[in-house]
Enzyme design. Structure first.
Site, mmCIF file in Angstrom:
data_model
loop_
_atom_site.group_PDB
_atom_site.id
_atom_site.type_symbol
_atom_site.label_atom_id
_atom_site.label_comp_id
_atom_site.label_asym_id
_atom_site.label_seq_id
_atom_site.Cartn_x
_atom_site.Cartn_y
_atom_site.Cartn_z
ATOM 1 C CG ASP A 1 18.745 -7.003 73.768
ATOM 2 O OD1 ASP A 1 19.182 -8.127 74.095
ATOM 3 O OD2 ASP A 1 19.469 -5.998 73.687
ATOM 4 C CD GLU B 1 22.014 -9.340 80.351
ATOM 5 O OE1 GLU B 1 22.595 -8.281 80.657
ATOM 6 O OE2 GLU B 1 22.363 -10.048 79.388
HETATM 7 O O1 FUB Z 1 21.906 -5.621 74.006
HETATM 8 C C1 FUB Z 1 22.711 -5.183 75.065
HETATM 9 C C2 FUB Z 1 22.514 -6.054 76.254
HETATM 10 O O2 FUB Z 1 22.820 -7.393 75.939
HETATM 11 C C3 FUB Z 1 21.110 -6.119 76.778
HETATM 12 O O3 FUB Z 1 20.712 -4.966 77.463
HETATM 13 C C4 FUB Z 1 21.202 -7.349 77.588
HETATM 14 O O4 FUB Z 1 19.976 -7.853 78.013
HETATM 15 C C5 FUB Z 1 21.948 -8.273 76.651
HETATM 16 O O5 FUB Z 1 21.103 -8.879 75.722
#
Ligand code: FUB
Length: 349
Positions: A37, A247
């Site tokens: 991320d 997301e």
């Molecule tokens: O790393 C945990 C979660 O996985 C992140 O918050 C999301 O965006 C995905 O990459």
């Protein structure tokens, strides 16, 4: 700087090719730790990358995202792209956050008046994702978390954009394991479950955006929807899986145009939409990144040394969903403002 005890290390030799036999377009920024991320920024000419510090977790899939059990934050930095990468010691840990119980997921950092503000999600003791902020005097940390989560901020994947007029905006949200669907009414409703609203023909859930207060510690207004519409101006619908928001919202601005980029989740694209305002509505424009190796995809887009770059992650170093590595490649804007599609693999004809 080197590894602290307890961190997961990529032990196996780095795979030269993907399970499909494809060459990777880029190599991990580090194999010293797993790091996902990536939110990149340039502070005083140095590139800092903030991200999730992936560690071994349960493989149980009874709740989406349960295996992502990160419990501290690390920071990478480099003087230039392609140069040596410093893996800094822990910026702060779960135990330092009074309100947080587990799962330190994707963060971002902003600088204002010489102070650094580190925004992050975590689940509280009731299992509800909240957003917190920690402050520090140095880009690499350490950071001290505020004692309470940010009122009115929830779900996951906060990212901060500071506009040319110095107004800061916080973007956030993620569906499924990120729980955004539980806030669709404005209140937390656990009965909304772990997926989306199951309304494939209704407007998709939007990432949230709010102006930040001058001290960067609270929202200056209630968060609103950063709505993504199609070329006809109609909101993308929940069933439009190749295009709708899942997301990982990220904002960058170029030539006066605001670019909202994000993950489409189960279709594994980074997509983007543009607007003439930082709060939208945003018109869908296309994909930025084709699916990487691994289920999740999450990125940042930043100008470094006069060139735009895409930071992203994949599972080249582990072949495991929860153990990811950050990478960087060039990103090109076309003269008409569109972004050239990036393939994380090199495909020979
Ligand atoms: O790393 C945990 C979660 O996985 C992140 O918050 C999301 O965006 C995905 O990459």
């Amino acid at each position: 700087m080197s590894l602290l005890s307890g961190a997961a290390v990529a032990q196996a030799p780095l795979a030269a090719r993907s399970p499909d036999g494809l060459a990777y377009r880029a190599q991990p920024l580090t194999t010293e730790i797993y790091f996902a991320d990536p939110s990149a920024h340039v502070f005083d000419g140095r590139v800092y990358v903030y991200g999730s510090h992936d560690v071994e977790g349960p493989q149980a899939d009874d709740q989406p995202g349960k295996g992502f059990v990160m419990n501290d934050y690390r920071v990478l930095s480099m003087a230039s792209i392609g140069g040596p990468v410093v893996v800094h010691p822990a910026a702060f840990a779960l135990a330092d956050v009074p309100w947080a119980n587990r799962q330190l997921w994707a963060p971002d950092v902003a600088r204002r008046h010489g102070r650094y503000f580190f925004y992050f999600p975590a689940k509280d003791a009731a299992g509800v994702f909240r957003l917190g902020v920690a402050t520090g005097d140095r880009a690499e940390g350490p950071f001290k978390p505020e004692p309470e989560p940010i009122p009115g901020a929830y779900s996951i994947d906060p990212s901060v954009f500071i506009d040319d007029d110095d107004q800061a905006y916080l973007y956030f949200g993620g569906i499924h394991g990120g729980q955004l669907q539980r806030w669709a009414s404005g209140q937390y409703e656990p009965q909304a479950g772990d997926t989306d609203l199951k309304q494939p023909d209704a407007p998709a859930l939007s990432p949230k955006v709010a102006r930040l207060s001058a001290d960067m510690l609270t929202l200056a207004e209630p968060a609103r929807d950063a709505v993504i519409v199609d070329e006809a101006g109609k909101p993308l619908v929940g069933g439009d899986l190749d295009r709708r928001f899942f997301e990982a919202a990220w904002m960058h601005k170029r030539n006066g145009l605001y670019y909202l980029s994000y993950s489409t989740g189960e279709t594994h694209y980074i997509a983007y939409a543009t607007a003439t305002s930082p709060t939208g509505p945003f018109t869908y424009r296309g994909h930025v990144l084709l699916p990487v190796q691994g289920w999740t995809t999450h990125h940042s887009i930043v100008e470094v040394e006069g060139r735009w770059r895409l930071f992203y992650h994949d599972t080249q170093a582990s072949s495991r969903t929860h153990l990811r590595s950050a990478k960087v490649v060039d990103l090109t804007h076309n003269p008409d403002g569109t972004i050239q599609l990036i393939d994380p693999f090199i495909r020979q004809p």
